[in-house]
Design a protein around this motif. Structure first.
Motif, PDB file in Angstrom:
ATOM      1  N   TYR A   1      11.114  14.501 -13.360  1.00 48.44           N
ATOM      2  CA  TYR A   1      12.492  14.493 -13.820  1.00 48.44           C
ATOM      3  C   TYR A   1      12.988  15.931 -13.893  1.00 48.44           C
ATOM      4  CZ  TYR A   1      12.698   9.615 -15.453  1.00 48.44           C
ATOM      5  OH  TYR A   1      12.719   8.248 -15.526  1.00 48.44           O
TER       6      TYR A   1
ATOM      7  N   GLN B   1      15.730  18.311 -15.931  1.00 46.84           N
ATOM      8  CA  GLN B   1      16.600  18.364 -17.103  1.00 46.84           C
ATOM      9  C   GLN B   1      17.381  19.678 -17.068  1.00 46.84           C
ATOM     10  OE1 GLN B   1      14.734  18.421 -21.029  1.00 46.84           O
ATOM     11  NE2 GLN B   1      16.468  17.329 -21.897  1.00 46.84           N
TER      12      GLN B   1
ATOM     13  N   LYS C   1      23.564  18.098 -18.671  1.00 45.26           N
ATOM     14  CA  LYS C   1      23.532  17.017 -17.689  1.00 45.26           C
ATOM     15  C   LYS C   1      22.463  16.009 -18.092  1.00 45.26           C
ATOM     16  CE  LYS C   1      23.848  17.877 -13.300  1.00 45.26           C
ATOM     17  NZ  LYS C   1      23.570  18.419 -11.952  1.00 45.26           N
ATOM     18  N   PRO C   2      22.655  14.742 -17.750  1.00 46.57           N
ATOM     19  CA  PRO C   2      21.623  13.741 -18.065  1.00 46.57           C
ATOM     20  C   PRO C   2      20.338  14.030 -17.302  1.00 46.57           C
ATOM     21  CG  PRO C   2      23.702  12.686 -17.518  1.00 46.57           C
ATOM     22  CD  PRO C   2      23.843  14.119 -17.155  1.00 46.57           C
ATOM     23  N   LEU C   3      19.247  13.517 -17.834  1.00 45.95           N
ATOM     24  CA  LEU C   3      17.980  13.609 -17.124  1.00 45.95           C
ATOM     25  C   LEU C   3      18.114  12.956 -15.761  1.00 45.95           C
ATOM     26  CD1 LEU C   3      15.507  12.695 -19.954  1.00 45.95           C
ATOM     27  CD2 LEU C   3      15.267  14.669 -18.484  1.00 45.95           C
TER      28      LEU C   3
ATOM     29  N   LEU D   1      16.148  11.564 -12.480  1.00 48.76           N
ATOM     30  CA  LEU D   1      14.891  11.162 -11.854  1.00 48.76           C
ATOM     31  C   LEU D   1      14.848  11.726 -10.438  1.00 48.76           C
ATOM     32  CD1 LEU D   1      12.293   9.446 -11.879  1.00 48.76           C
ATOM     33  CD2 LEU D   1      13.691   7.542 -11.040  1.00 48.76           C
TER      34      LEU D   1
ATOM     35  N   LEU E   1      14.624  22.633 -16.578  1.00 45.02           N
ATOM     36  CA  LEU E   1      13.339  22.202 -17.115  1.00 45.02           C
ATOM     37  C   LEU E   1      12.875  21.015 -16.284  1.00 45.02           C
ATOM     38  CD1 LEU E   1      11.219  22.536 -19.431  1.00 45.02           C
ATOM     39  CD2 LEU E   1      12.502  20.772 -20.658  1.00 45.02           C
TER      40      LEU E   1
ATOM     41  N   LEU F   1      10.355  18.034 -15.893  1.00 39.56           N
ATOM     42  CA  LEU F   1       9.498  17.209 -16.722  1.00 39.56           C
ATOM     43  C   LEU F   1       8.693  16.241 -15.866  1.00 39.56           C
ATOM     44  CD1 LEU F   1      12.050  16.386 -19.536  1.00 39.56           C
ATOM     45  CD2 LEU F   1       9.996  17.757 -19.822  1.00 39.56           C
TER      46      LEU F   1
ATOM     47  N   GLU G   1       5.283  18.575 -21.556  1.00 39.02           N
ATOM     48  CA  GLU G   1       6.197  19.469 -22.257  1.00 39.02           C
ATOM     49  C   GLU G   1       7.166  20.185 -21.327  1.00 39.02           C
ATOM     50  OE1 GLU G   1       3.760  20.617 -26.266  1.00 39.02           O
ATOM     51  OE2 GLU G   1       3.324  21.804 -24.473  1.00 39.02           O
TER      52      GLU G   1
ATOM     53  N   GLY H   1       8.390  18.095 -24.677  1.00 38.14           N
ATOM     54  CA  GLY H   1       8.862  17.035 -23.804  1.00 38.14           C
ATOM     55  C   GLY H   1       9.381  15.869 -24.615  1.00 38.14           C
TER      56      GLY H   1
ATOM     57  N   GLY I   1      22.936  10.826 -21.761  1.00 40.83           N
ATOM     58  CA  GLY I   1      23.048  12.275 -21.699  1.00 40.83           C
ATOM     59  C   GLY I   1      22.379  13.016 -22.845  1.00 40.83           C
TER      60      GLY I   1
END
Lengths: 117, 115
Positions: A35, A37, A41-43, A45, A88, A90, A110, B43, B107
């Motif tokens: 993912y 991040q 903005k939304p996560l 995929l 980031l 993930l 993390e 996370g 979000g």
């Protein structure tokens, strides 16, 4: 031990560099995910592997290249990235939905904080 | 396609105040619903979940009820603590997918609790 370990935790790279992010899970899962991040903005995929086969590639640019050599390891190979790729990243793992053990829960690492200069 | 909408933050509360973070969803199938929490520098981790209509998920004093009629899964806590300061994500899982668990996330809502 968190169960899902990501390395490195922080990475700074230039646009011409080639680097890789690594993810390892010790939970006996057979599905793994990347993912992205980004701030505000939304996560997003990026990729899904189930039983070591890629089952989802969510319109990710080819400068991101995933690799899943076995059910415990997942890599994200990076080359010629752009500054907007700073984020980031993930990694997560789970039982696959078709395994009969899937509960929908993902277990996250993390994250690897990537900065592209 | 599936989507999740949650209230924008940040939400700032004093310790022991009541919390509600709204979450609504759109899905074509019969999804499972989740709340994940992300503490600073970490996370995401599962906070609670519900797999069918009228189910209530609960954990660490947080609750959320799967409301199919309003397509909602609002997160509530009666008395927040400073340690609850984090970003909260509502998510759904399309259980019709037979491969990985394709979670769709909202979000995120940042909660800040002041002493």
């Amino acid at each position: 031990e968190t169960g899902v370990t990501q390395t490195p935790r922080h990475l700074v790279m230039g646009m011409t560099n080639k680097k890789s992010l690594k993810c390892e899970q010790h939970l006996g899962h057979n599905a793994m995910y990347w993912y992205k991040q980004s701030a505000k903005k939304p996560l997003e995929l990026m990729f899904v592997y189930s039983l070591e086969e890629r089952v989802e590639n969510n319109s990710v640019p080819s400068r991101f290249s995933p690799e899943c050599p076995n059910s415990s390891h997942l890599f994200l190979h990076l080359h010629t990235l752009q500054p907007e790729d700073s984020a980031l990243y993930l990694c997560a793992s789970s039982h696959s939905a078709g395994s009969g053990r899937g509960t929908g829960e993902l277990f996250f690492g993390e994250g690897s904080r990537l900065t592209v200069l | 396609g599936d989507s999740v909408t949650q209230m924008e933050g940040p939400v700032t509360l004093s310790e022991e105040a009541c919390l509600t973070i709204n979450c609504t969803y759109t899905a074509t199938g019969y999804p499972s619903l989740f709340w994940y929490v992300q503490y600073p520098g970490e996370g995401l981790q599962l906070l609670l979940k519900a797999t069918k209509a009228d189910d209530k998920g609960s954990n660490k004093g947080f609750e959320a009820t799967y409301r199919k009629e309003t397509t909602s899964f609002h997160l509530e806590k009666g008395s927040v603590q400073v340690s609850d300061s984090a970003v909260y994500f509502c998510a759904l899982s399309d259980r019709n997918n037979n491969a990985g668990n394709m979670l769709t996330f909202g979000g995120g809502t940042r909660l800040m609790v002041k002493p």
